[in-house]
Design an enzyme around this catalytic site. Sequence first.
Site, mmCIF file in Angstrom:
data_model
loop_
_atom_site.group_PDB
_atom_site.id
_atom_site.type_symbol
_atom_site.label_atom_id
_atom_site.label_comp_id
_atom_site.label_asym_id
_atom_site.label_seq_id
_atom_site.Cartn_x
_atom_site.Cartn_y
_atom_site.Cartn_z
ATOM 1 N N TRP A 126 -40.031 55.098 -73.764
ATOM 2 C CA TRP A 126 -38.783 54.547 -74.281
ATOM 3 C C TRP A 126 -37.901 55.629 -74.852
ATOM 4 O O TRP A 126 -36.656 55.553 -74.752
ATOM 5 C CB TRP A 126 -39.067 53.453 -75.306
ATOM 6 C CG TRP A 126 -39.732 52.270 -74.679
ATOM 7 C CD1 TRP A 126 -41.004 51.827 -74.883
ATOM 8 C CD2 TRP A 126 -39.159 51.380 -73.698
ATOM 9 N NE1 TRP A 126 -41.264 50.725 -74.097
ATOM 10 C CE2 TRP A 126 -40.149 50.425 -73.357
ATOM 11 C CE3 TRP A 126 -37.917 51.314 -73.073
ATOM 12 C CZ2 TRP A 126 -39.931 49.414 -72.427
ATOM 13 C CZ3 TRP A 126 -37.688 50.303 -72.136
ATOM 14 C CH2 TRP A 126 -38.687 49.375 -71.826
ATOM 15 N N ASP A 168 -35.262 54.333 -83.233
ATOM 16 C CA ASP A 168 -35.616 53.105 -82.524
ATOM 17 C C ASP A 168 -36.917 52.613 -83.153
ATOM 18 O O ASP A 168 -37.971 53.200 -82.952
ATOM 19 C CB ASP A 168 -35.793 53.389 -81.035
ATOM 20 C CG ASP A 168 -36.272 52.164 -80.248
ATOM 21 O OD1 ASP A 168 -36.456 51.085 -80.849
ATOM 22 O OD2 ASP A 168 -36.459 52.302 -79.021
ATOM 23 N N LYS A 187 -40.817 41.761 -81.049
ATOM 24 C CA LYS A 187 -42.165 42.241 -81.336
ATOM 25 C C LYS A 187 -42.593 41.848 -82.757
ATOM 26 O O LYS A 187 -43.651 41.271 -82.951
ATOM 27 C CB LYS A 187 -42.241 43.756 -81.133
ATOM 28 C CG LYS A 187 -41.908 44.173 -79.699
ATOM 29 C CD LYS A 187 -41.867 45.674 -79.535
ATOM 30 C CE LYS A 187 -41.332 46.072 -78.166
ATOM 31 N NZ LYS A 187 -42.237 45.710 -77.061
#
Length: 357
Positions: A100, A169, A193
């Site tokens: 990511w 992030d 999440k």
Amino acid sequence: MSTIYNFNAGPAALPKEVLQKAQREMVEYGNTGMSVMELSHRSNAYEDIHNQAISRLKSIANVNQDYHVLFMQGGASLQFTSVAQNFLKGQSNYILTGGWSEKAAAEAQKIGNVVIGASSKENQYRSIPLSDTLLYDSNDSYMHVTSNNTLYGTQWQSFPDASIPLVCDMSSDILSRSIDMNQFDLVYAGAQKNLGPAGVTAIFVKDSFLKQANKNIPTMLSYQTYADSNSLYNTPPVYSIYMLNLVLEWIEERGGIDYIEDQNDQKAKIVYEAIDSSDGFYKGHAQIDARSKMNVTFTLATEALTTTFLKAAADAGFVGLPGHRSVGGCRASIYNSVSLESCEALAKFMNQFKKMV
């Protein structure tokens, strides 16, 4: 309902209590005569939900008063572009610790120059770069890190103390542990999440950093648009924000971050112990000092044995254990809403499977 153990990496498990409350309120929220999904986002009933969610995020994360909390759509993937559009001037600095972070850097590269300040790719992303090895320039617009790496199962234990703005992030470990959120100039996190269902992304941005943002960018990518309108410039994802607010309420009722962190420590210890005590039958991917408490990644001796393990686990009610398609192996995602009992059941199954083969 069938008994299953949900270890999906996202969308992930939600607290049963939250789902039950949402079920009770599905047809009618309060005395409105309507579902939350039918409320106008300009109504007092919805604005109360919206503002409660913002207030709870600020309180639980313990951020200073100079932070804006914004709600956007498009997931963390849109933030890869938004961060660069708003703040990349000259060059930016990205620390690579997994897939990511690579994607974030690649999107920023489309906007401007990206410097890689450090990377653990050479050791298959088994570790987190040491803070004193990070290379950056005082002219870098910002340094970008990914706090937890879902694909490889690593996590920053402490964050860089650089003299440039720090962007994070935090999609897969936000509100999972006690950290100083005020060390970041901007944090973004997809909700699916630890915060709620897919559909909304939460952003914390320091006002002094926001004032540095580029002005001549598309309206819906500008953080200033959301700050000026309390994230109500256009129709927000009302139901996702409603669910996020219920999850935050659930965290508060259990004692906040301290309780959540203690539970997460216990869960991670249980699953990692099953790996470490297996005499090499299970092999963890991440180095011990970089292990994630959100995503436990491991392999077995052969792909055939891994396939057999995953099938047996699925038959026993364990959902979401295959590793990411780009990595393979196994992954147990043990986010905030995954119960201690689920982790105990997984460890017991792993021990039993080892004895069977």
